[in-house]
Design a protein around this motif. Structure first.
Motif, PDB file in Angstrom:
ATOM      1  N   GLY A 134       8.462  43.363  39.092  1.00  0.00           N
ATOM      2  CA  GLY A 134       8.167  42.477  37.955  1.00  0.00           C
ATOM      3  C   GLY A 134       6.960  42.900  37.140  1.00  0.00           C
ATOM      4  N   ASN A 135       6.240  43.940  37.591  1.00  0.00           N
ATOM      5  CA  ASN A 135       4.966  44.240  36.927  1.00  0.00           C
ATOM      6  C   ASN A 135       5.117  44.728  35.482  1.00  0.00           C
ATOM      7  OD1 ASN A 135       2.092  44.232  37.076  1.00  0.00           O
ATOM      8  ND2 ASN A 135       2.161  46.455  37.073  1.00  0.00           N
ATOM      9  N   LEU A 136       6.133  45.545  35.214  1.00  0.00           N
ATOM     10  CA  LEU A 136       6.321  46.025  33.831  1.00  0.00           C
ATOM     11  C   LEU A 136       6.591  44.842  32.896  1.00  0.00           C
ATOM     12  CD1 LEU A 136       6.768  48.274  31.657  1.00  0.00           C
ATOM     13  CD2 LEU A 136       9.167  48.273  32.333  1.00  0.00           C
ATOM     14  N   LEU A 137       7.566  44.017  33.267  1.00  0.00           N
ATOM     15  CA  LEU A 137       7.957  42.883  32.420  1.00  0.00           C
ATOM     16  C   LEU A 137       6.789  41.914  32.236  1.00  0.00           C
ATOM     17  CD1 LEU A 137      10.144  41.337  30.877  1.00  0.00           C
ATOM     18  CD2 LEU A 137      10.872  40.320  33.033  1.00  0.00           C
ATOM     19  N   ILE A 138       6.092  41.602  33.320  1.00  0.00           N
ATOM     20  CA  ILE A 138       4.999  40.623  33.249  1.00  0.00           C
ATOM     21  C   ILE A 138       3.825  41.169  32.443  1.00  0.00           C
ATOM     22  CG2 ILE A 138       3.273  39.394  34.666  1.00  0.00           C
ATOM     23  CD1 ILE A 138       5.654  38.893  36.678  1.00  0.00           C
ATOM     24  N   GLU A 139       3.544  42.448  32.582  1.00  0.00           N
ATOM     25  CA  GLU A 139       2.485  43.073  31.777  1.00  0.00           C
ATOM     26  C   GLU A 139       2.838  42.999  30.285  1.00  0.00           C
ATOM     27  OE1 GLU A 139      -1.043  45.361  30.891  1.00  0.00           O
ATOM     28  OE2 GLU A 139      -0.477  44.222  32.662  1.00  0.00           O
ATOM     29  N   VAL A 140       4.096  43.289  29.957  1.00  0.00           N
ATOM     30  CA  VAL A 140       4.533  43.238  28.549  1.00  0.00           C
ATOM     31  C   VAL A 140       4.408  41.808  28.006  1.00  0.00           C
ATOM     32  CG1 VAL A 140       6.539  43.481  26.999  1.00  0.00           C
ATOM     33  CG2 VAL A 140       6.020  45.278  28.662  1.00  0.00           C
ATOM     34  N   ILE A 152       7.900  33.573  23.854  1.00  0.00           N
ATOM     35  CA  ILE A 152       8.702  34.518  24.636  1.00  0.00           C
ATOM     36  C   ILE A 152       9.478  33.826  25.753  1.00  0.00           C
ATOM     37  CG2 ILE A 152       8.548  36.496  26.228  1.00  0.00           C
ATOM     38  CD1 ILE A 152       6.180  37.445  24.499  1.00  0.00           C
ATOM     39  N   ASN A 153      10.760  34.136  25.807  1.00  0.00           N
ATOM     40  CA  ASN A 153      11.597  33.783  26.961  1.00  0.00           C
ATOM     41  C   ASN A 153      11.982  35.085  27.624  1.00  0.00           C
ATOM     42  OD1 ASN A 153      12.039  30.891  27.001  1.00  0.00           O
ATOM     43  ND2 ASN A 153      12.894  31.223  24.964  1.00  0.00           N
ATOM     44  N   ALA A 154      11.939  35.122  28.943  1.00  0.00           N
ATOM     45  CA  ALA A 154      12.236  36.377  29.626  1.00  0.00           C
ATOM     46  C   ALA A 154      13.271  36.181  30.722  1.00  0.00           C
ATOM     47  CB  ALA A 154      10.954  36.954  30.222  1.00  0.00           C
ATOM     48  N   ALA A 155      14.050  37.243  30.920  1.00  0.00           N
ATOM     49  CA  ALA A 155      15.017  37.263  32.021  1.00  0.00           C
ATOM     50  C   ALA A 155      14.858  38.575  32.774  1.00  0.00           C
ATOM     51  CB  ALA A 155      16.439  37.135  31.489  1.00  0.00           C
ATOM     52  N   ALA A 156      15.107  38.521  34.071  1.00  0.00           N
ATOM     53  CA  ALA A 156      14.952  39.699  34.923  1.00  0.00           C
ATOM     54  C   ALA A 156      16.188  39.841  35.796  1.00  0.00           C
ATOM     55  CB  ALA A 156      13.715  39.518  35.804  1.00  0.00           C
ATOM     56  N   LEU A 157      16.671  41.091  35.922  1.00  0.00           N
ATOM     57  CA  LEU A 157      17.815  41.364  36.800  1.00  0.00           C
ATOM     58  C   LEU A 157      17.411  42.457  37.780  1.00  0.00           C
ATOM     59  CD1 LEU A 157      20.603  41.939  34.076  1.00  0.00           C
ATOM     60  CD2 LEU A 157      19.820  39.750  34.942  1.00  0.00           C
ATOM     61  N   ASP A 158      17.917  42.380  38.993  1.00  0.00           N
ATOM     62  CA  ASP A 158      17.731  43.472  39.943  1.00  0.00           C
ATOM     63  C   ASP A 158      18.717  43.303  41.094  1.00  0.00           C
ATOM     64  OD1 ASP A 158      15.197  45.610  40.238  1.00  0.00           O
ATOM     65  OD2 ASP A 158      16.324  45.301  42.083  1.00  0.00           O
ATOM     66  N   ASP A 193      22.104  36.824  24.001  1.00  0.00           N
ATOM     67  CA  ASP A 193      21.060  36.568  23.003  1.00  0.00           C
ATOM     68  C   ASP A 193      19.735  37.234  23.404  1.00  0.00           C
ATOM     69  OD1 ASP A 193      19.805  35.658  20.747  1.00  0.00           O
ATOM     70  OD2 ASP A 193      19.410  33.646  21.531  1.00  0.00           O
ATOM     71  N   ILE A 194      19.757  38.558  23.462  1.00  0.00           N
ATOM     72  CA  ILE A 194      18.567  39.319  23.880  1.00  0.00           C
ATOM     73  C   ILE A 194      18.105  40.206  22.716  1.00  0.00           C
ATOM     74  CG2 ILE A 194      17.600  40.841  25.647  1.00  0.00           C
ATOM     75  CD1 ILE A 194      20.349  40.277  27.181  1.00  0.00           C
ATOM     76  N   ASP A 195      16.820  40.080  22.378  1.00  0.00           N
ATOM     77  CA  ASP A 195      16.253  40.860  21.264  1.00  0.00           C
ATOM     78  C   ASP A 195      15.653  42.180  21.727  1.00  0.00           C
ATOM     79  OD1 ASP A 195      16.445  38.587  19.351  1.00  0.00           O
ATOM     80  OD2 ASP A 195      15.011  37.690  20.752  1.00  0.00           O
ATOM     81  N   LEU A 196      15.102  42.169  22.945  1.00  0.00           N
ATOM     82  CA  LEU A 196      14.313  43.310  23.420  1.00  0.00           C
ATOM     83  C   LEU A 196      14.560  43.546  24.897  1.00  0.00           C
ATOM     84  CD1 LEU A 196      11.814  45.314  23.044  1.00  0.00           C
ATOM     85  CD2 LEU A 196      10.382  43.386  23.747  1.00  0.00           C
ATOM     86  N   ALA A 197      14.749  44.815  25.265  1.00  0.00           N
ATOM     87  CA  ALA A 197      14.861  45.173  26.684  1.00  0.00           C
ATOM     88  C   ALA A 197      13.757  46.161  27.015  1.00  0.00           C
ATOM     89  CB  ALA A 197      16.220  45.800  26.970  1.00  0.00           C
ATOM     90  N   VAL A 198      13.140  45.976  28.174  1.00  0.00           N
ATOM     91  CA  VAL A 198      12.184  46.961  28.697  1.00  0.00           C
ATOM     92  C   VAL A 198      12.627  47.290  30.116  1.00  0.00           C
ATOM     93  CG1 VAL A 198      10.262  46.125  27.285  1.00  0.00           C
ATOM     94  CG2 VAL A 198      10.558  45.192  29.580  1.00  0.00           C
ATOM     95  N   ALA A 199      12.549  48.562  30.493  1.00  0.00           N
ATOM     96  CA  ALA A 199      12.997  48.928  31.841  1.00  0.00           C
ATOM     97  C   ALA A 199      12.385  50.243  32.290  1.00  0.00           C
ATOM     98  CB  ALA A 199      14.526  49.031  31.877  1.00  0.00           C
ATOM     99  N   ASP A 200      11.884  50.242  33.517  1.00  0.00           N
ATOM    100  CA  ASP A 200      11.475  51.472  34.181  1.00  0.00           C
ATOM    101  C   ASP A 200      12.655  51.806  35.096  1.00  0.00           C
ATOM    102  OD1 ASP A 200      10.325  53.544  35.533  1.00  0.00           O
ATOM    103  OD2 ASP A 200       8.583  52.434  36.264  1.00  0.00           O
TER     104      ASP A 200
END
Length: 337
Positions: A134-140, A152-158, A193-200
Motif C-alpha cells: 500500500g505504500n505507493l498508493l498511500i504516498e501518492v 480523492i477516492n482510492a481503490a486497491a487490488l492485489d 469510473d477510474i481517472d488515474l492508475a498507479v502501479a509498481d
C-alpha cells in the motif's frame, strides 16, 4: 513532534506486533495488519479467545501509550513504513512483494499532480491494481492531499490476501478513503469510473494462460508476462483519457515479448513518458526501473508532441530535481482539455 516520539511509536508498534504474532501464530506482515487495525479501531480484536486476556491487557496499555504520541501524518506514515520494511525483512518476503520506496511514490505523485492540475480535476478516483503493502498508493494520496486541490477516492487490488489486509489497515490508521479488494487483477474488475492508475508492477510470468488469452499483449507461445497483461488490463478499465503511471523494469521494451506490448500501445494508448528512475534507488543495473506514463484514447486525449524521456535526477539533488520539475510542468501543458 520530535524524532524521539516517532522512534517511541515505532518501538511500541514493534512490541505490539511481536505480542500479536505470538498469539495469532501468523507471520509478521499478517500480525502487522492486525496491529494497525487495532490501532485504527482503538481496541483489540479478539476471536475465539485469541489473544488471551493477559495479552489483551498488555496490548491495550501499549496502544494507550501510542495514542499519547500525537504524530503528524508524515511521521505516522514513516513509522508504519519502517515497520513494514522490518516485517518483510523478518518474513524474508519475495522481491515482487517488497515495499515501494517513498522516493518512487514522491516521483509518481509529482507526475500525477502536474497532469491532474492541468486537467483541472477536482474529484479524482485512483486505483492501484497491484497494491502490495500500500505504500505507493498511500504516498501518492498523501502528497496529492497536501496540495488541497483534490477530493480523492482510492481503490486497491492485489492477489495476496495478507497484503490487501495490510493496505486496508494502513489506510485506516492514516484516515484515508480507500477500498481494498483481494483478487487477481488480470481477471475482471468490479470497480469502474477510474481517472488515474498507479502501479509498481510485479515482474514475471502469469500462470493462468486461459485468463491471458483475450489480451493483445499475451505471448504467442508459453506464459505471458504478468506486467504486460496488467498494464493492458488497467488501461482498459480507466475512463476515456485516463492516465496510467506504471513502475516497470527499465528493459521493458527490449525483451522477447516487447513487440506485442509495443503493438498494443500503438493501437490502444498514447505513450506520453518513459523516464528511468534515479539509479541511486537500485542495487544493480539489472534491478533498474523506469516510469511509463500512458493515456487512454478518448475524451480529448492526444499524443503529446514530445514524449518525455530521460533519467530522473536523484531526489536528494535539489538543483537538478527542480530542473526536472520544470520539465514536467511544460510537458504537462499537453494535457489541457
Amino acid at each position: 513532534m520530535s524524532e524521539k516520539d516517532m522512534q517511541t511509536y515505532f518501538d511500541k508498534m514493534n512490541q505490539a506486533n511481536s505480542l500479536l504474532k505470538e498469539s495469532l501464530r501468523v507471520n509478521n506482515i499478517e500480525s502487522l495488519a492486525e496491529t494497525l487495525t487495532d490501532i485504527s479501531d482503538g481496541s483489540v480484536y479478539v476471536e475465539n479467545g485469541v489473544p488471551d486476556k493477559d495479552t489483551v491487557s498488555k496490548l491495550e496499555n501499549i496502544y494507550a501509550e501510542m495514542k499519547k504520541l500525537n504524530l503528524t501524518p508524515l511521521q505516522l506514515k514513516q513509522a508504519i513504513t519502517v515497520s513494514i520494511i522490518k516485517a518483510q525483512k523478518d518474513d524474508k518476503a519475495e522481491v515482487n512483494k517488497l515495499m515501494t520506496p517513498d522516493a518512487i511514490g514522491l516521483i509518481t505523485s509529482l507526475i500525477a499532480y502536474e497532469v491532474l492540475n492541468v486537467q483541472n480535476k477536482k474529484d479524482v478516483n485512483i486505483v492501484d491494481p497491484t497494491v502490495g503493502t500500500g505504500n505507493l498508493l498511500i504516498e501518492v494520496i498523501e502528497q496529492l492531499n497536501m496540495t488541497d486541490k483534490f477530493n480523492i477516492n482510492a481503490a486497491a487490488l492485489d492477489n495476496d490476501d495478507a497484503l490487501v489486509s495490510l493496505t486496508k489497515s494502513f489506510s485506516e490508521v492514516m484516515n484515508l478513503n480507500l477500498d481494498a479488494y483481494h483478487q487477481d487483477s488480470v481477471a475482471d474488475w468490479d470497480i469502474t469510473d477510474i481517472d488515474l492508475a498507479v502501479a509498481d508492477l510485479p515482474v514475471g510470468y502469469y500462470p493462468i494462460d486461459d485468463n491471458a488469452k483475450n489480451f493483445k499483449t499475451k505471448s504467442d507461445k508459453g506464459h505471458s508476462y504478468a506486467h504486460h497483461l496488467l498494464i493492458e488490463q488497467t488501461m482498459n478499465n480507466l475512463n476515456d483519457g485516463g492516465i496510467g503511471i506504471f513502475i516497470v523494469p527499465s528493459q521493458i521494451f527490449q525483451t522477447d515479448q516487447a513487440k506485442k506490448l509495443s503493438e498494443w500501445m500503438v493501437s490502444s494508448v498514447y505513450l506520453q513518458a518513459v523516464l528511468d528512475l534515479p539509479t541511486s534507488l537500485f542495487a544493480s543495473k539489472e534491478a533498474q526501473k523506469a516510469v511509463v506514463v500512458l493515456q487512454k484514447h478518448g475524451d480529448n486525449a492526444k499524443q503529446v508532441e514530445n514524449v518525455l524521456m530521460g533519467t530522473i535526477p536523484d531526489t536528494n539533488n535539489p538543483k537538478l530535481f527542480e530542473g526536472f520539475k520544470d520539465q514536467l510542468q511544460s510537458w504537462a501543458k499537453n494535457f489541457k482539455g
